[in-house]
Every structure is written in C-alpha cells, then in structure tokens.
Scaffold this active site. Structure first.
Site, PDB file in Angstrom:
ATOM      1  N   GLU A   1       0.834  -1.206   0.000  1.00 36.93           N
ATOM      2  CA  GLU A   1       0.000   0.000   0.000  1.00 36.93           C
ATOM      3  C   GLU A   1       0.874   1.264   0.000  1.00 36.93           C
ATOM      4  OE1 GLU A   1      -4.287  -1.296   1.779  1.00 36.93           O
ATOM      5  OE2 GLU A   1      -2.869  -0.505   3.226  1.00 36.93           O
TER       6      GLU A   1
ATOM      7  N   GLU B   1      -6.607  -7.788  -0.892  1.00 32.97           N
ATOM      8  CA  GLU B   1      -7.020  -7.758   0.510  1.00 32.97           C
ATOM      9  C   GLU B   1      -8.509  -7.469   0.536  1.00 32.97           C
ATOM     10  OE1 GLU B   1      -5.093  -5.313   3.375  1.00 32.97           O
ATOM     11  OE2 GLU B   1      -3.071  -6.021   2.885  1.00 32.97           O
TER      12      GLU B   1
END
Length: 579
Positions: free
Chosen positions: A158, A234
C-alpha cells in the site's frame, strides 16, 4: 516445469486460466504446531492459495541477525502450504503494516534512519538490501517454476498511501528479479486514483484492497490496470480491535454477499484475514490518526476461522459462496473442543521494583529514549534522585508508572496526553517504569522513538543523572527466582506464578478480568498483553504451548492488586460488541 504467468485477462497456470482464491494466514501470528491445521481449514473452505506477509523485525531483532527457527520457520510454513496441495502468495515488504509492531520494520532500522524510510535513501536501502539478501534466497527455490508453492510476490505494501518514490519501488523490484524471483510481481493499494498511481510501477501488476462495493472498486482498478486479471488482494472481511474500543464484527451474510460480488466479476481474491491469529508477546502495532490507539493482543479480526481455530458462521457463509465458483472439498477437520475450566492459586510473587533495586543500570546525563538505549519493545525503568515539585515530560510513549521511594504517585498515559505530575516535597528516589504499548504501523509516525521523550524537567530545570534498566520480558521467571516470597495480592508491579496440572494438552483461555494491566507467559510461551479496559478479557494459550502434566503460568501485573487465583475459561472472551 510448472508455470504461472499473467495473460490478457487471466492468471495462467501452465497456460490455463486460474482464479486465485486465497486466504491470509500470518505464520508469525500462529503457533507452528497449529500451522497445518489452519492451512487445512482454509483448503476445506474452498481456497486454493495461502497468503502471508514476512515480518522483517521478527526475523531480525538485531542488525546482522536473521532468525528462521520455530515460529519464524517461513520455509517450513510454505512447505506445509504445498503439502496441502495449495499455492502461496508471499509479501516480504519490507514494510507490511498488518497492525504489526512498527509495520514490520526493525526498531534498529527506524532508529538509524529516522524519517528517511520507504524511499530511495542510501542508509535505508543498504539495510533493505541486507534483508533481501537473507529472505529472497529462502523464497526463490519455493517458486512454482522450481516445484514450490509460490505463484505471486508483492513489492512493498500500500505504498500509494505513504509515498510516490518510483525509484524506490524500481529498486525493490530489480533486487527481487536479481535474486531469482521469476513469478509475477504485484503492488497493492486502496482503489483511489491517487493511491493507485503513486503506489504502482510499470511492469508490476496492480491489485486493490477494500472491504465493500467490489464492483465499483474493481472498475476503478481496471482504469489503472487496463489488461490482465483483476484481483482484490485484501478483501477486508472483518477488522481489528484497539484497547478501550469495542470488539469489531461484521455480519456474516453481508460479508459473504460482498465476497460474492467480487467473484461474480471474474476477479481473484485474497481474504484478509482467513485466520487472524494472535499478537503474541509484545508484537502488536498501533494507529495514530490524531491520537494513539494500540492494537489488542487478539488479532481474531472476526475472520472465518477464529483466533482459536473454530469455524464461524462467516466460514460457513463463505464456503457456500465459494462452492458456486469452485469445487469445495468435504469437511474432515474437527474444530477444537471446549477448553477446560478451572482456577489455580498464584503460589509465588515478587515485587518487580524490589528485585531490580540492587541492579545497576546504564548511566545517562539526560533521560534517553528506549531507542537510544537499544530497547525496542517492552519495559524500561528510569531512576534518579529528585526533590519535590512539578515534573514535566516532553512526551510519554506510551505509559509511565511514576513512583517515589517505592510508592506510586501517578500513571501517565500517552492516550490522555499526560505530561506532568506533582512530586511530593522532600528528597527521594524517583522511579519511572515506562511501557512501550506497540509501535505505530501505518502513516507518517512509523518509527517514532519510545520511552521518555525529553526534556524531563523539575520545576523548569532539566533533570540530570539517570540510571536506566531494561526489564527482561523474555525470561520473567528470573524475577521470581531472585525475589519470590511476597503475597500474590500485593500491589503491582508484581510478577506472580501459578502452577497447575493438565491430563492432556489443550487450548486454554486465561481470564484477564481482574488482572489489571500487564503481560502473561505459559511455559515460556508469550501469551501477550492484557488490560482490564478491554475489549478482550481473555488471552489465548495455544494447545502446543501446554503440557500434559505440570504447567507454569507467569503474570506480570503492572498496577493494581493481583487476585489470589488465576481463572481459565471454556471459551474466549473477546469483549462486548459495543464500546
């Protein structure tokens, strides 16, 4: 030779379309004696892949060291994934977030590099290069084209939420390829235009992280990844808990509907988490979005497979959804039985500060941070002589128990922005026991120092002449050996022991209601932190950490009066659903 590649619209396993149906299990959050059981549970839910991060700071608590034994046997974990007939996705970071202490970055790294992390800084990259030189040779032989289970590896984590240094990402990718990583490399970001743009790199396959509105978010991902398979790498099927908050849960049927929406588009998925596990020891992270929030010991995450390995309603709901897209094997694995319920007396106790009174610490002119001391987790005791007045700190990170001549005068909390205390008149020995409650794992405050943040002043003048000791949270039983004999109910900080017999090994759930705040160990296995403020009111002791016959529980209670008996529950108590 088996191949795994990215095609025009699909992942390709040996040239044929392959949909990744993955679930996250972090090997470092599960006792190694239970790895196989948790992997089998994932396969029986209908998954074909297991995903895990690699926690750099666990493997390398000191620079130049890289541990792979016991719960850090990454290769052994991945071999069990392969033995179960499943594939693997590995995310070695170097940053992982994961609600894990310091986002997986070692304390020595952030001490040396300060804010110059996750970027093209020479000192930072030099350390990352050392890490990759240890971990990538372990992973390269386990790739699918070498007969292993690994089909994908991720670069950073991320990154678009943190920075936009394309040179940094390129360096990581180049190093992976140079180390023999041949499987496709991916990035992951939340599906906003800015994050997807900043966190990606040409040649790396973009994936997204989210927990709802899958169709819309995958459509945004498609604008940034115009070809190849879509993947929610995710899918947040639950959430983690903070001390003082509620126990987070999500509706099983609604979560299953969101999973079905993702799969209905033809996308691949990684369920985060399939099995959350536990922040054993002092490994929990913390958030800081305006105020500090440490994560609880339990990382149950309201996942399909609970912290103690029980199939939940969410497991059944997800299995029904997956059965519409893949062949689901029969349920052969058995859930763990209810745990034995019993009470046992604490038989020995020792006042921690009394035991430490004769120990010589390191001497400093001004109060050092824990990082300057080289203590990156746990407890540090500061000592000095003072006269009465107003004692002020630059900041407390994260909790300070202040005593004068052995008598408690205050507990200062970072959460409350406590920074001052009135010291009674007269000269005396000031002791400050500081607890690191978990390093921030997300955002710009990653890597901040712990302990007393200076200056420390008394009536406006800086306090000088400090003696500082580290408290051993690896072997707490030593304090009982050196000073046992106090009543277990004495006011903390106190170390206490309870001994009990088991007819056979079993999962246990230690009730922490009434224990106050502290840490616990069973037969040397670090169960983690407890705190009466909740939400969780029990600690999970995994079956492989117990023994048939004699078992020893050690508790370090930091404040309050420890009860005379320890109590074990049939089922975990993760706390109320409302704050």
């Amino acid at each position: 030779m088996t191949t795994f590649t990215i095609g025009e619209s699909d992942f390709l396993l040996d040239g044929s379309p392959f949909r990744i149906l993955s679930g996250a299990i972090h090997y470092f959050r599960v006792h190694p004696g239970q790895w196989e059981d948790r992997i089998v549970a994932a396969r029986e839910m209908g998954l074909n892949t297991i995903e895990t991060y690699v926690a750099w700071n666990e493997h390398a608590p000191e620079r130049g060291r890289f541990d792979t034994d016991g719960r850090l046997d990454l290769v052994g974990f991945l071999r069990l994934v392969q033995d179960a007939g499943m594939h693997a996705i590995v995310r070695p970071g170097p940053f992982i977030c994961a609600e894990w202490d310091n986002g997986g970055l070692p304390g020595w790294l952030t001490r040396d590099c300060g804010e110059h992390i996750r970027r093209s800084d020479p000192a930072y990259l030099d350390a990352v290069g050392e890490y990759f030189a240890h971990v990538l040779p372990l992973l390269a032989p386990l790739q699918v084209d070498s007969g292993g289970p690994i089909i994908l590896m991720q670069v950073e984590n991320e990154y678009g939420a943190y920075g936009s240094d394309k040179g940094y990402l390129s360096t990581l990718a180049d190093w992976m390829r140079a180390a023999g990583i041949t499987v496709p490399l991916t990035t992951i970001d939340q599906p906003t235009d800015q994050m997807l743009a900043d966190g990606s790199l040409p040649g790396l396959h973009k994936t997204a992280s989210f927990g709802s509105n899958g169709r819309d978010r995958l459509a945004r991902l498609r604008r940034h990844q115009p070809d190849g398979p879509l993947m929610c790498a995710e899918f947040w099927d639950g959430w983690f808990d903070h001390w003082g908050g509620r126990h987070n849960t999500t509706d099983p049927e609604e979560a299953a509907r969101q999973l079905d929406e993702i799969l209905s588009t033809g996308a691949s998925v990684n369920i985060y988490m399939f099995h959350g596990g536990t922040n054993f020891g002092l490994t929990n992270g913390a958030n800081h979005k305006g105020y500090y929030e440490p994560t609880t010991t339990s990382y149950d995450y309201d996942a399909p497979l609970s912290e103690n390995g029980v199939r939940t309603q969410k497991y059944d709901a997800f299995r029904r959804v997956l059965s519409r897209y893949t062949e689901v094997p029969p349920l052969m694995r058995r859930d763990p039985a209810a745990s034995p319920e019993f009470e046992v007396a604490f038989d020995t106790a020792a006042r921690l500060l009394s035991v430490l009174a004769g120990d010589a610490g390191e001497c400093f002119d001004t109060a050092p941070t824990m990082d300057e001391l080289g203590a990156y987790r746990g407890l540090v005791l500061y000592r000095t002589n003072v006269r009465g007045g107003v004692l002020r700190f630059g900041e407390i990170r994260d909790r300070a128990h202040v005593l004068l001549d052995g008598r408690s005068i205050a507990v200062l909390e970072r959460e409350h922005n406590d920074r001052a205390v009135d010291v009674p008149d007269g000269e005396g020995v000031l002791e400050i026991l500081v607890e690191d409650q978990g390093r921030v794992n997300y955002g710009p405050r990653i890597g901040e120092a712990k302990g007393l943040i200076g200056p420390v002043t008394l009536n406006g003048a800086e306090v000088r002449g400090w003696e500082v000791l580290r408290v051993d949270t690896q072997h707490p039983g030593q304090y009982l050996e050196r000073g046992g004999g106090d009543r277990p109910s004495v006011v903390g900080p106190v170390v206490a022991r309870a001994v009990f017999e088991l007819e056979e090994v079993a999962d246990l759930h230690l009730s922490t209601a009434g224990l106050g705040k502290g840490m616990a160990w069973l037969n040397g296995w670090p169960l983690g932190r407890f705190w009466s403020r909740g939400p969780q009111q029990s600690l999970y002791a995994p079956e492989p950490a117990t023994r048939a016959g004699r078992n020893e529980l050690v508790v370090l209670a930091l404040n309050g009066a420890l009860p005379s008996r320890a109590r074990f529950l049939a089922h975990p108590d993760r706390g109320p659903l409302e704050a």
